[in-house]
Write an enzyme that holds these catalytic residues in place. Structure first.
Site, PDB file in Angstrom:
ATOM      1  N   LEU A 184      32.519 -16.324  27.923  1.00 53.22           N
ATOM      2  CA  LEU A 184      31.561 -15.573  28.733  1.00 53.22           C
ATOM      3  C   LEU A 184      30.207 -16.272  28.754  1.00 53.22           C
ATOM      4  O   LEU A 184      29.505 -16.267  29.758  1.00 53.22           O
ATOM      5  CB  LEU A 184      31.374 -14.161  28.165  1.00 53.22           C
ATOM      6  CG  LEU A 184      32.620 -13.330  27.830  1.00 53.22           C
ATOM      7  CD1 LEU A 184      32.221 -11.992  27.236  1.00 53.22           C
ATOM      8  CD2 LEU A 184      33.472 -13.131  29.066  1.00 53.22           C
ATOM      9  N   THR A 221      26.336  -9.713  27.574  1.00 53.26           N
ATOM     10  CA  THR A 221      26.617 -11.092  27.163  1.00 53.26           C
ATOM     11  C   THR A 221      25.288 -11.811  26.909  1.00 53.26           C
ATOM     12  O   THR A 221      25.107 -12.471  25.882  1.00 53.26           O
ATOM     13  CB  THR A 221      27.458 -11.817  28.227  1.00 53.26           C
ATOM     14  OG1 THR A 221      28.674 -11.090  28.404  1.00 53.26           O
ATOM     15  CG2 THR A 221      27.773 -13.245  27.804  1.00 53.26           C
ATOM     16  N   GLU A 225      23.876 -13.466  23.568  1.00 51.69           N
ATOM     17  CA  GLU A 225      23.515 -14.898  23.503  1.00 51.69           C
ATOM     18  C   GLU A 225      22.042 -15.095  23.178  1.00 51.69           C
ATOM     19  O   GLU A 225      21.682 -15.998  22.416  1.00 51.69           O
ATOM     20  CB  GLU A 225      23.872 -15.610  24.817  1.00 51.69           C
ATOM     21  CG  GLU A 225      25.346 -15.551  25.220  1.00 51.69           C
ATOM     22  CD  GLU A 225      26.323 -15.978  24.133  1.00 51.69           C
ATOM     23  OE1 GLU A 225      25.919 -16.705  23.208  1.00 51.69           O
ATOM     24  OE2 GLU A 225      27.498 -15.570  24.215  1.00 51.69           O
ATOM     25  N   TRP A 236      30.163 -10.421  11.827  1.00 50.52           N
ATOM     26  CA  TRP A 236      31.190 -10.632  10.794  1.00 50.52           C
ATOM     27  C   TRP A 236      30.959 -11.940  10.022  1.00 50.52           C
ATOM     28  O   TRP A 236      31.752 -12.307   9.160  1.00 50.52           O
ATOM     29  CB  TRP A 236      32.601 -10.582  11.402  1.00 50.52           C
ATOM     30  CG  TRP A 236      32.926 -11.697  12.359  1.00 50.52           C
ATOM     31  CD1 TRP A 236      33.600 -12.858  12.043  1.00 50.52           C
ATOM     32  CD2 TRP A 236      32.612 -11.802  13.753  1.00 50.52           C
ATOM     33  NE1 TRP A 236      33.706 -13.660  13.159  1.00 50.52           N
ATOM     34  CE2 TRP A 236      33.117 -13.038  14.210  1.00 50.52           C
ATOM     35  CE3 TRP A 236      31.938 -10.966  14.665  1.00 50.52           C
ATOM     36  CZ2 TRP A 236      32.961 -13.460  15.551  1.00 50.52           C
ATOM     37  CZ3 TRP A 236      31.797 -11.395  15.987  1.00 50.52           C
ATOM     38  CH2 TRP A 236      32.300 -12.616  16.406  1.00 50.52           C
ATOM     39  N   ASP A 244      26.257 -12.400   7.538  1.00 51.23           N
ATOM     40  CA  ASP A 244      25.434 -12.677   8.733  1.00 51.23           C
ATOM     41  C   ASP A 244      23.952 -12.864   8.384  1.00 51.23           C
ATOM     42  O   ASP A 244      23.110 -12.950   9.279  1.00 51.23           O
ATOM     43  CB  ASP A 244      25.609 -11.563   9.771  1.00 51.23           C
ATOM     44  CG  ASP A 244      25.037 -10.229   9.291  1.00 51.23           C
ATOM     45  OD1 ASP A 244      24.672 -10.109   8.099  1.00 51.23           O
ATOM     46  OD2 ASP A 244      24.953  -9.297  10.118  1.00 51.23           O
ATOM     47  N   VAL A 246      21.871 -10.830   7.179  1.00 46.59           N
ATOM     48  CA  VAL A 246      21.068  -9.630   7.459  1.00 46.59           C
ATOM     49  C   VAL A 246      21.539  -8.556   6.479  1.00 46.59           C
ATOM     50  O   VAL A 246      22.739  -8.273   6.395  1.00 46.59           O
ATOM     51  CB  VAL A 246      21.279  -9.152   8.916  1.00 46.59           C
ATOM     52  CG1 VAL A 246      20.532  -7.843   9.183  1.00 46.59           C
ATOM     53  CG2 VAL A 246      20.827 -10.226   9.906  1.00 46.59           C
ATOM     54  N   ASP A 285      31.083  -4.444  26.775  1.00 41.41           N
ATOM     55  CA  ASP A 285      29.658  -4.128  26.984  1.00 41.41           C
ATOM     56  C   ASP A 285      29.336  -2.654  26.726  1.00 41.41           C
ATOM     57  O   ASP A 285      28.300  -2.333  26.142  1.00 41.41           O
ATOM     58  CB  ASP A 285      29.238  -4.501  28.414  1.00 41.41           C
ATOM     59  CG  ASP A 285      28.960  -5.999  28.552  1.00 41.41           C
ATOM     60  OD1 ASP A 285      29.318  -6.772  27.633  1.00 41.41           O
ATOM     61  OD2 ASP A 285      28.380  -6.389  29.592  1.00 41.41           O
TER      62      ASP A 285
HETATM   63  N1  ARG Z   1      30.073 -15.830  23.281  1.00 41.70           N
HETATM   64  C1  ARG Z   1      30.839 -14.624  23.423  1.00 41.70           C
HETATM   65  C2  ARG Z   1      32.083 -14.924  24.255  1.00 41.70           C
HETATM   66  O1  ARG Z   1      32.021 -15.800  25.097  1.00 41.70           O
HETATM   67  C3  ARG Z   1      30.022 -13.559  24.091  1.00 41.70           C
HETATM   68  C4  ARG Z   1      30.515 -12.184  23.817  1.00 41.70           C
HETATM   69  C5  ARG Z   1      29.647 -11.194  24.545  1.00 41.70           C
HETATM   70  N2  ARG Z   1      30.198  -9.890  24.464  1.00 41.70           N
HETATM   71  C6  ARG Z   1      30.044  -8.946  25.430  1.00 41.70           C
HETATM   72  N3  ARG Z   1      30.517  -7.751  25.281  1.00 41.70           N
HETATM   73  N4  ARG Z   1      29.433  -9.220  26.534  1.00 41.70           N
HETATM   74  O2  ARG Z   1      33.102 -14.310  24.084  1.00 41.70           O
HETATM   75 ZN    ZN Z   2      28.349 -15.173  19.858  1.00 42.56          ZN
HETATM   76 CA    CA Z   3      25.071  -8.138   6.683  1.00 40.47          CA
END
Ligand code: ARG
Ligand code: ZN
Ligand code: CA
Length: 313
Positions: A184, A221, A225, A236, A244, A246, A285
């Site tokens: 994405l 997305t 990003e 995760w 992570d 945090v 999303d």
């Molecule tokens: N880099 C992730 C991918 O390409 C982005 C995920 C974004 N998630 C979303 N729900 N828009 O899969």
């Molecule tokens: Zn990512």
């Molecule tokens: Ca954490």
């Protein structure tokens, strides 16, 4: 850039004209009417000092640059966003309205003012946001014969048919193009080369209108990003029960997809409730609607005076 050249040119014109007429204008105006004499004094100084016009014109260029840069306005950090749209089909050449809808989502999600925030979210109390505003700065468009761009940064290089970034140390560059391979979007973390800095996101997952495709049709997305671009890791920790960096986010077994069942727990140490509604997970999303306050602090640190994105202040 066009604007800059134009204003410098206009100023030069202005000064060359007023230089010629300054003597007669000053004579005509002396004592004849009340008002502020600053402009008359300026005209006198301009004719006395041949270099003054040049110094003033240079400052106008600096002022224009400053105004166009990322900056803190009333305590809010403004991030200019440059869209670089690479299209083969007309559908890929998405409208300004679609790009603006993405800016609107970033503004809501990063300030924790998104309307879909679920008040019965068990993680309500650790929700966080930033004092930030994204502003659409410019849109560059270029047609291409490529059907997909991959993840090798080709879209960021004119030598490979892409578009070079504009002022990447003061503006967030956002390439809109078909990446392919089920991707994405992707981001560059702080500290990387400025020539490739920014985010690249598929046109079908940019914004909330036009060509967007469910279930990635709410602009999340880019929220995800830009989270990486501000140094956030996947929730995760990119490992089984990974870290992570945090403290207020729980450990997750792995990425979550779709929209997880309410109450979903990890099998990691302490079996915590997973924060599957976090933007840094992989859910659809409509299933993601928060950053934690620890994530917000981590993002803010990037813009600190010694941070890797201090140049955006
Ligand atoms: N880099 C992730 C991918 O390409 C982005 C995920 C974004 N998630 C979303 N729900 N828009 O899969
Ligand atoms: Zn990512
Ligand atoms: Ca954490």
């Amino acid at each position: 850039m066009k604007k800059l050249i134009l204003s410098a040119f206009t100023l030069a014109m202005l000064f060359s004209c007023s230089n010629d007429e300054s003597t007669s204008a000053a004579t005509q105006n002396s004592g004849a009417h009340r008002g502020c004499a600053s402009h008359e004094v300026l005209e006198r100084q301009l004719s006395d000092d041949p270099k003054l016009a040049e110094r003033m014109a240079n400052f106008e260029i600096e002022a224009e640059k400053f105004i166009q840069q990322g900056r803190i306005v009333n305590g809010v950090l403004e991030i200019p966003v440059v869209f670089n749209v690479l299209y083969r089909t007309s559908a890929e050449n998405i409208t300004q309205a679609q790009l603006q809808s993405q800016i609107d989502v970033l503004n809501k999600d990063f300030t924790a003012t998104n309307s879909d925030y679920n008040s019965s979210n068990p993680y309500n109390s650790v929700r966080g946001g930033l004092n930030i505003r994204f502003v659409l700065d410019a849109i560059y468009r270029k047609s291409t014969t490529k059907t997909s761009w991959g993840t090798t940064d080709a879209m960021k290089k004119s030598t490979q048919g892409g578009i070079n970034p504009t002022s990447p140390t003061t503006k967030l560059n956002y390439w809109v193009c078909t990446i392919g391979g089920g991707i994405l979007g992707y981001a560059q973390f702080p500290g990387g080369a400025s020539a490739t800095d920014g985010v690249a996101i598929d046109s079908k997952y940019t914004g909330t209108t036009g060509t967007v495709v469910y279930p990635f049709n709410l602009g999340r997305t880019a929220t995800h990003e830009v989270g990486h671009w501000m140094n956030l890791r996947h929730i995760w920790g990119d490992a089984t029960c990974g870290n992570d960096l945090v403290t207020d986010t729980p450990s997750h077994n792995a990425a979550n997809y779709g929209v997880p069942a309410v109450g979903h727990r990890s099998t990691c140490s302490g079996t915590p409730l997973e924060m599957y509604m976090n933007y840094m997970d992989y859910t659809d999303d409509r299933g993601m609607y928060m950053f934690s306050s620890g994530q917000a602090s981590r993002m803010a640190a990037v813009f600190g005076s010694t941070g890797p994105r201090a140049s955006f202040r």
